[in-house]
Design a protein around this motif. Sequence first.
Motif, mmCIF file in Angstrom:
data_model
loop_
_atom_site.group_PDB
_atom_site.id
_atom_site.type_symbol
_atom_site.label_atom_id
_atom_site.label_comp_id
_atom_site.label_asym_id
_atom_site.label_seq_id
_atom_site.Cartn_x
_atom_site.Cartn_y
_atom_site.Cartn_z
ATOM 1 N N SER A 41 1.458 9.773 5.180
ATOM 2 C CA SER A 41 2.136 10.557 4.150
ATOM 3 C C SER A 41 3.178 11.447 4.810
ATOM 4 O O SER A 41 3.177 11.631 6.035
ATOM 5 N N ALA A 42 4.047 12.020 4.017
ATOM 6 C CA ALA A 42 4.905 13.091 4.521
ATOM 7 C C ALA A 42 4.066 14.351 4.675
ATOM 8 O O ALA A 42 3.033 14.517 4.007
ATOM 9 N N PRO A 43 4.479 15.256 5.527
ATOM 10 C CA PRO A 43 3.747 16.524 5.631
ATOM 11 C C PRO A 43 4.017 17.431 4.430
ATOM 12 O O PRO A 43 4.998 17.282 3.698
ATOM 13 N N LEU A 44 3.138 18.377 4.241
ATOM 14 C CA LEU A 44 3.321 19.560 3.410
ATOM 15 C C LEU A 44 3.388 20.754 4.349
ATOM 16 O O LEU A 44 2.641 20.817 5.339
ATOM 17 N N TRP A 45 4.267 21.712 4.057
ATOM 18 C CA TRP A 45 4.390 22.898 4.893
ATOM 19 C C TRP A 45 3.948 24.109 4.088
ATOM 20 O O TRP A 45 4.484 24.378 2.992
ATOM 21 N N VAL A 46 2.975 24.842 4.616
ATOM 22 C CA VAL A 46 2.332 25.920 3.882
ATOM 23 C C VAL A 46 2.485 27.231 4.646
ATOM 24 O O VAL A 46 2.145 27.299 5.837
ATOM 25 N N ALA A 47 3.019 28.242 3.972
ATOM 26 C CA ALA A 47 3.034 29.603 4.507
ATOM 27 C C ALA A 47 1.875 30.350 3.859
ATOM 28 O O ALA A 47 1.954 30.749 2.686
ATOM 29 N N GLN A 48 0.786 30.492 4.589
ATOM 30 C CA GLN A 48 -0.432 31.074 4.038
ATOM 31 C C GLN A 48 -0.382 32.592 4.126
ATOM 32 O O GLN A 48 -0.128 33.166 5.187
ATOM 33 N N GLU A 49 -0.611 33.233 2.989
ATOM 34 C CA GLU A 49 -0.665 34.689 2.940
ATOM 35 C C GLU A 49 -2.083 35.148 2.633
ATOM 36 O O GLU A 49 -2.847 34.448 1.966
ATOM 37 N N ALA A 50 -2.422 36.317 3.123
ATOM 38 C CA ALA A 50 -3.710 36.903 2.778
ATOM 39 C C ALA A 50 -3.653 37.414 1.346
ATOM 40 O O ALA A 50 -2.597 37.800 0.851
ATOM 41 N N ALA B 287 0.829 -1.201 0.000
ATOM 42 C CA ALA B 287 0.000 0.000 0.000
ATOM 43 C C ALA B 287 0.863 1.251 0.000
ATOM 44 O O ALA B 287 1.952 1.270 0.598
ATOM 45 N N SER B 288 0.381 2.291 -0.657
ATOM 46 C CA SER B 288 1.116 3.551 -0.765
ATOM 47 C C SER B 288 0.182 4.708 -0.467
ATOM 48 O O SER B 288 -1.026 4.641 -0.737
ATOM 49 N N LEU B 289 0.739 5.793 0.059
ATOM 50 C CA LEU B 289 -0.045 6.972 0.411
ATOM 51 C C LEU B 289 0.746 8.221 0.055
ATOM 52 O O LEU B 289 1.888 8.391 0.487
ATOM 53 N N VAL B 290 0.131 9.086 -0.755
ATOM 54 C CA VAL B 290 0.785 10.308 -1.219
ATOM 55 C C VAL B 290 -0.177 11.471 -1.015
ATOM 56 O O VAL B 290 -1.378 11.352 -1.282
ATOM 57 N N LEU B 291 0.347 12.606 -0.561
ATOM 58 C CA LEU B 291 -0.443 13.808 -0.346
ATOM 59 C C LEU B 291 0.104 14.929 -1.226
ATOM 60 O O LEU B 291 1.317 15.166 -1.260
ATOM 61 N N THR B 292 -0.793 15.609 -1.938
ATOM 62 C CA THR B 292 -0.412 16.785 -2.712
ATOM 63 C C THR B 292 -1.348 17.928 -2.355
ATOM 64 O O THR B 292 -2.441 17.723 -1.811
ATOM 65 N N ALA B 293 -0.920 19.157 -2.680
ATOM 66 C CA ALA B 293 -1.744 20.337 -2.414
ATOM 67 C C ALA B 293 -1.395 21.418 -3.425
ATOM 68 O O ALA B 293 -0.232 21.824 -3.529
ATOM 69 N N ASN B 294 -2.384 21.865 -4.179
ATOM 70 C CA ASN B 294 -2.191 22.941 -5.166
ATOM 71 C C ASN B 294 -0.986 22.678 -6.059
ATOM 72 O O ASN B 294 -0.206 23.577 -6.365
ATOM 73 N N GLY B 295 -0.826 21.415 -6.460
ATOM 74 C CA GLY B 295 0.260 21.083 -7.357
ATOM 75 C C GLY B 295 1.586 20.825 -6.684
ATOM 76 O O GLY B 295 2.585 20.562 -7.364
ATOM 77 N N HIS B 296 1.652 20.855 -5.370
ATOM 78 C CA HIS B 296 2.895 20.622 -4.646
ATOM 79 C C HIS B 296 2.892 19.220 -4.051
ATOM 80 O O HIS B 296 1.904 18.776 -3.465
ATOM 81 N N MET B 297 4.020 18.534 -4.193
ATOM 82 C CA MET B 297 4.171 17.185 -3.657
ATOM 83 C C MET B 297 4.485 17.243 -2.165
ATOM 84 O O MET B 297 5.100 18.192 -1.673
ATOM 85 N N MET B 298 4.024 16.216 -1.442
ATOM 86 C CA MET B 298 4.341 16.126 -0.014
ATOM 87 C C MET B 298 5.856 16.278 0.182
ATOM 88 O O MET B 298 6.665 15.848 -0.635
ATOM 89 N N GLY B 299 6.201 16.902 1.292
ATOM 90 C CA GLY B 299 7.599 17.199 1.568
ATOM 91 C C GLY B 299 7.993 18.618 1.214
ATOM 92 O O GLY B 299 8.996 19.126 1.714
ATOM 93 N N GLU B 300 7.197 19.254 0.369
ATOM 94 C CA GLU B 300 7.532 20.603 -0.074
ATOM 95 C C GLU B 300 7.104 21.652 0.946
ATOM 96 O O GLU B 300 6.185 21.449 1.741
ATOM 97 N N ARG B 301 7.754 22.822 0.851
ATOM 98 C CA ARG B 301 7.369 24.012 1.603
ATOM 99 C C ARG B 301 7.048 25.087 0.573
ATOM 100 O O ARG B 301 7.856 25.354 -0.323
ATOM 101 N N PHE B 302 5.898 25.707 0.710
ATOM 102 C CA PHE B 302 5.524 26.683 -0.302
ATOM 103 C C PHE B 302 4.624 27.758 0.302
ATOM 104 O O PHE B 302 4.013 27.575 1.362
ATOM 105 N N VAL B 303 4.551 28.870 -0.407
ATOM 106 C CA VAL B 303 3.706 29.992 -0.024
ATOM 107 C C VAL B 303 2.382 29.856 -0.759
ATOM 108 O O VAL B 303 2.348 29.531 -1.953
#
Length: 594
Positions: free
Chosen positions: A573-582, A487-503
């Motif tokens: 999954s690995a985490p995703l790190w998000v710096a949320q801006e207004a 079994a495998s588990l992958v998390l993405t967000a807004n085109g970013h792969m798990m493990g990434e840090r993005f704004v």
Amino acid sequence: MAACACPPPVRGPALVVSRAKPDDCRSAWPAQPSAACGDARCQRCRHPWLAGLAACVLGIGYGVPAGARQPASAVELRDHDEFEAWLEAPWRAAAAASARRFVMRFRDPRAAPGARVGWQLELRDAAGRVVRRWRGTTLLANGVGEGAVRWQAPAAVPPGGAWRVRMRAVPPAGHGGAVEQERRVAGGTMADPRRLGAFRASATFALDMLPWDIYLGNLHSQTGHSDGGGALDTCDHAQPPQSAAAGPAAAFAYAREHGLDFLLASEHNHMYDGSADTARQADPARAQALFRAGLAEAADFTAAHPGFVALYGLEWGVAEHGHLNILNGTELLGWERNAAGELLADTATPRTDYAGLYTLLRERGWLGQFNHPNASQFRAAGKPLGYTADGDAAMVLCEVSNSNAFSARTDEGEPRFTHYETTCQRALEAGYHVAFSSNQDNHCANWGASAPNRTGVLLPAGTPLTAASLLEAIAARRVFATMDKAASLVLTANGHMMGERFVNQGDLALSVRYRHAAGTAPGELVLVSGVPGRNGKPAQVTLAATEVTLRPEPGEHYYYARLTQEDGKVLWSAPLWVAQEAGAAEPPSDPDQP
């Protein structure tokens, strides 16, 4: 040290060890035993009267005044002599109307006869309310013990998520800190259909459409270079250092034959002198040569077997303060010196200076993994799991669940797993950017074959698996942990792969990709979120679909997915790190591109 001059057994009434107080010592024994017998290393004498003596000298047991107990640091703790506790809680009952049995198992090799473990077990519903609480003590016999309770789920449970069983086990005084474990159990309907719609998963779920290749392996094992490699017909614990014939090359060959894509031989850094303590006559050149031989064996095996990566590294530290793996180091690190004052390593690293070690790792470009972490370990910046910028740069993995380190099974049927998710969450909350791994910590000659758990690593599709590409992916935290190798588990967000840090601005669209073998099915999918550097507790929400869109508050956040299968096996999954801006959201990038 003086010899353990133990007197003959004393005949007479037995002491109630768990209630012994220091003042009882003089009146309990007709004659005073040798003071040397109070040394913790003499507890192995196992004379019948030693239980009472240990309780008097060490303050073991309950009802002993805190000021009379021996400090935890007063006795040197050898590796694998640390207190262990693990919880077994079935995901579902064997039959619809049957009760479940929650089992707590304890191991303390240093425990004197009569020593007890105190424990609390707490059951919370999906809303976090305490439903039931049990407390008790368990007598240890030959250093092991077991406690169990039974629980019958109510006939009707509202939907909304799994229930949590949480154990806290307190060892005999002076034997380390408390151990906490948590398991999730099905209490009723696992997802609320009012929230997110239907859950979708299949054996060929969307993961197959992503341009990534998945490789599975084990990033924690020992060989005959330290205390591993034990013969399967006799192995049930760690081996005396360098006593086993099976070295790294044998481990790599075994792992490859059993389907692993990579294996790390992580040898205890302080056993290159051939001793669990310090060999006063040890030759530094021999220790250094053995370490270099291991590096050479890994490089040679990888070169001779394309498609398999053999890594050779160190398990640095001692159990009392915390073990961590160095995945790609090229120097033997240590603190031990022989009688002539010569360092039995290449580079001196004080055994409790984690901040200094992190700085060295970052300077050298080496990667680290927190091994079977405990909340009282890895002291830096004045506190356990204390954050440093160098540590954040170097420490890339945290073991979230390991199988039994001393299992001799070769059928992947080992049932014992210990979870460390709560401690890994503390690392995330402290500010560490770590992904999760699941390893076997093999000490027997069954590298990767004792259990079905694996650490999964994602490489861009078509990228050859090499030591460099594997380490690059691990450094990018493109890693997941699974108790089920199929079994495998992958998390993405807004085109970013798990493990990434993005704004991010605006909405955050999270997507979980889950693949599993025929015959298994998802039981519960949870999204965990928290705030790096807050040092708080993360939030958890049970999902009913593999996609969810949310709008984070401005600031720093992390998110990861945890999936429990119907067979009780868990994936992270690995985490995703998000710096949320207004502000307004930017168009998302293609989620399927590496």
